[in-house]
Write a protein that holds these residues in place. Structure first.
Motif, PDB file in Angstrom:
ATOM      1  N   LEU A   1       0.835  -1.206   0.000  1.00 39.50           N
ATOM      2  CA  LEU A   1       0.000   0.000   0.000  1.00 39.50           C
ATOM      3  C   LEU A   1       0.870   1.256   0.000  1.00 39.50           C
ATOM      4  CD1 LEU A   1      -2.657  -1.174   2.609  1.00 39.50           C
ATOM      5  CD2 LEU A   1      -2.960  -1.012   0.126  1.00 39.50           C
ATOM      6  N   LEU A   2       1.969   1.213   0.753  1.00 40.65           N
ATOM      7  CA  LEU A   2       2.882   2.359   0.787  1.00 40.65           C
ATOM      8  C   LEU A   2       3.528   2.579  -0.571  1.00 40.65           C
ATOM      9  CD1 LEU A   2       4.234   4.607   2.415  1.00 40.65           C
ATOM     10  CD2 LEU A   2       5.996   2.947   3.071  1.00 40.65           C
ATOM     11  N   ASP A   3       3.907   1.503  -1.237  1.00 41.23           N
ATOM     12  CA  ASP A   3       4.494   1.629  -2.576  1.00 41.23           C
ATOM     13  C   ASP A   3       3.550   2.342  -3.541  1.00 41.23           C
ATOM     14  OD1 ASP A   3       6.873   0.436  -1.854  1.00 41.23           O
ATOM     15  OD2 ASP A   3       6.320  -1.551  -2.616  1.00 41.23           O
ATOM     16  N   ALA A   4       2.248   2.135  -3.357  1.00 38.34           N
ATOM     17  CA  ALA A   4       1.253   2.733  -4.249  1.00 38.34           C
ATOM     18  C   ALA A   4       0.855   4.154  -3.822  1.00 38.34           C
ATOM     19  CB  ALA A   4       0.012   1.842  -4.297  1.00 38.34           C
ATOM     20  N   ALA A   5       1.230   4.566  -2.606  1.00 40.91           N
ATOM     21  CA  ALA A   5       0.827   5.875  -2.084  1.00 40.91           C
ATOM     22  C   ALA A   5       1.824   6.962  -2.496  1.00 40.91           C
ATOM     23  CB  ALA A   5       0.735   5.814  -0.557  1.00 40.91           C
ATOM     24  N   ASP A   6       1.358   8.206  -2.480  1.00 41.09           N
ATOM     25  CA  ASP A   6       2.224   9.359  -2.746  1.00 41.09           C
ATOM     26  C   ASP A   6       3.055   9.635  -1.496  1.00 41.09           C
ATOM     27  OD1 ASP A   6       3.452  11.746  -3.341  1.00 41.09           O
ATOM     28  OD2 ASP A   6       1.583  12.895  -3.506  1.00 41.09           O
ATOM     29  N   GLN A   7       4.366   9.414  -1.582  1.00 34.98           N
ATOM     30  CA  GLN A   7       5.263   9.610  -0.447  1.00 34.98           C
ATOM     31  C   GLN A   7       6.080  10.892  -0.566  1.00 34.98           C
ATOM     32  OE1 GLN A   7       7.390   5.996   0.868  1.00 34.98           O
ATOM     33  NE2 GLN A   7       6.343   4.964  -0.822  1.00 34.98           N
ATOM     34  N   SER A   8       5.751  11.729  -1.523  1.00 41.11           N
ATOM     35  CA  SER A   8       6.583  12.902  -1.807  1.00 41.11           C
ATOM     36  C   SER A   8       6.624  13.915  -0.671  1.00 41.11           C
ATOM     37  CB  SER A   8       6.114  13.575  -3.093  1.00 41.11           C
ATOM     38  OG  SER A   8       4.774  14.023  -2.953  1.00 41.11           O
ATOM     39  N   GLY A   9       5.579  14.011   0.136  1.00 39.79           N
ATOM     40  CA  GLY A   9       5.544  15.055   1.161  1.00 39.79           C
ATOM     41  C   GLY A   9       5.835  14.571   2.564  1.00 39.79           C
ATOM     42  N   ILE A  10       6.573  13.471   2.693  1.00 40.39           N
ATOM     43  CA  ILE A  10       6.811  12.892   4.014  1.00 40.39           C
ATOM     44  C   ILE A  10       8.303  12.683   4.239  1.00 40.39           C
ATOM     45  CG2 ILE A  10       6.319  10.601   3.067  1.00 40.39           C
ATOM     46  CD1 ILE A  10       5.324   9.752   5.816  1.00 40.39           C
ATOM     47  N   LYS A  11       8.783  13.129   5.416  1.00 37.32           N
ATOM     48  CA  LYS A  11      10.193  12.892   5.736  1.00 37.32           C
ATOM     49  C   LYS A  11      10.332  12.625   7.231  1.00 37.32           C
ATOM     50  CE  LYS A  11      11.787  17.538   6.671  1.00 37.32           C
ATOM     51  NZ  LYS A  11      12.867  18.444   6.631  1.00 37.32           N
ATOM     52  N   VAL A  12      11.228  11.691   7.541  1.00 37.19           N
ATOM     53  CA  VAL A  12      11.468  11.330   8.934  1.00 37.19           C
ATOM     54  C   VAL A  12      12.192  12.478   9.643  1.00 37.19           C
ATOM     55  CG1 VAL A  12      13.680  10.152   8.555  1.00 37.19           C
ATOM     56  CG2 VAL A  12      12.206   9.455  10.462  1.00 37.19           C
ATOM     57  N   ARG A  13      11.827  12.718  10.903  1.00 31.07           N
ATOM     58  CA  ARG A  13      12.479  13.739  11.735  1.00 31.07           C
ATOM     59  C   ARG A  13      13.295  13.010  12.793  1.00 31.07           C
ATOM     60  NH1 ARG A  13      10.504  19.030  12.222  1.00 31.07           N
ATOM     61  NH2 ARG A  13      12.235  19.149  13.701  1.00 31.07           N
ATOM     62  N   GLU A  14      14.527  12.703  12.454  1.00 30.42           N
ATOM     63  CA  GLU A  14      15.381  11.943  13.366  1.00 30.42           C
ATOM     64  C   GLU A  14      15.714  12.736  14.628  1.00 30.42           C
ATOM     65  OE1 GLU A  14      18.662  10.458  11.082  1.00 30.42           O
ATOM     66  OE2 GLU A  14      17.327   9.267   9.813  1.00 30.42           O
ATOM     67  N   ASP A  15      15.515  14.057  14.590  1.00 30.39           N
ATOM     68  CA  ASP A  15      15.786  14.896  15.752  1.00 30.39           C
ATOM     69  C   ASP A  15      14.652  14.877  16.779  1.00 30.39           C
ATOM     70  OD1 ASP A  15      14.291  16.243  13.684  1.00 30.39           O
ATOM     71  OD2 ASP A  15      14.558  18.124  14.794  1.00 30.39           O
TER      72      ASP A  15
END
Length: 189
Positions: free
Chosen positions: A169-183
């Motif tokens: 499902l994630l592969d098919a979703a738009d992931q362009s606006g998401i980023k991990v915040r490691e801080d």
């Protein structure tokens, strides 16, 4: 993933003697108003303080662009929490709404209006519901990278009932606006 971890484990309510199965549940947290991180941490703390709820995992925090929101909406912080619970799905939903209210969530007629805190039930065991007050599994979770990505971080083999593997499902979703915040890290108390 959505099945009871061990269907033979039963928790006995000490007041009523009622036998209730332990179910795995997935909750998605989000905030794009006010002290976003404090709101997410507060939600985790409130869930941890809930009787008959045991937190088993908290995902990394992601910063995400608003999806289907008014133009002035700011970026969200999002995370997923895995719990085991003996609460009925309707009682867990009541708790989620109470936690939102405690963080001054204002409900609006505007769809996806900015909010101090959003606590969504994604799945509760294998429960299905199409009631106005409780829809399970969450009807839009399968297309939301801000739910799927953090969930996959916690459970690489997770599956969304009636939709399939979270990884697919994630592969098919738009992931362009998401980023991990490691801080940013949410703590389990």
């Amino acid at each position: 993933m959505t099945e009871t971890p061990n269907p033979h484990i039963i928790d006995t309510d000490t007041l009523t003697g009622e036998m209730r199965p332990i179910r795995r549940a997935v909750l998605a947290l989000g905030s794009n108003l006010g002290e976003r991180m404090a709101s997410l941490q507060g939600a985790v703390n409130a869930l941890a303080d809930t009787p008959d709820v045991w937190i088993t995992g908290v995902s990394p925090v992601y910063e995400t662009e608003p999806v289907d929101c008014p133009p002035e909406a700011k970026n969200y912080l999002n995370a997923v929490v895995l719990i085991d619970t003996t609460l009925a799905a309707s009682r867990l939903m009541d708790r989620a709404l109470a936690i939102e209210d405690a963080f001054e969530r204002e409900r609006s007629e505007v769809r996806n209006a900015p909010r101090t805190l959003d606590v969504d039930l994604i799945v509760v065991g294998d429960r299905r519901s199409d009631e106005e007050s409780l829809r399970l599994p969450h009807p839009r979770a399968h297309e939301r990278a801000f739910v799927l990505r953090p969930w996959l971080d916690l459970e690489p083999d997770a599956s969304l009932p009636d939709r399939g593997a979270v990884a697919d499902l994630l592969d098919a979703a738009d992931q362009s606006g998401i980023k991990v915040r490691e801080d940013l890290v949410l703590e389990i108390q």
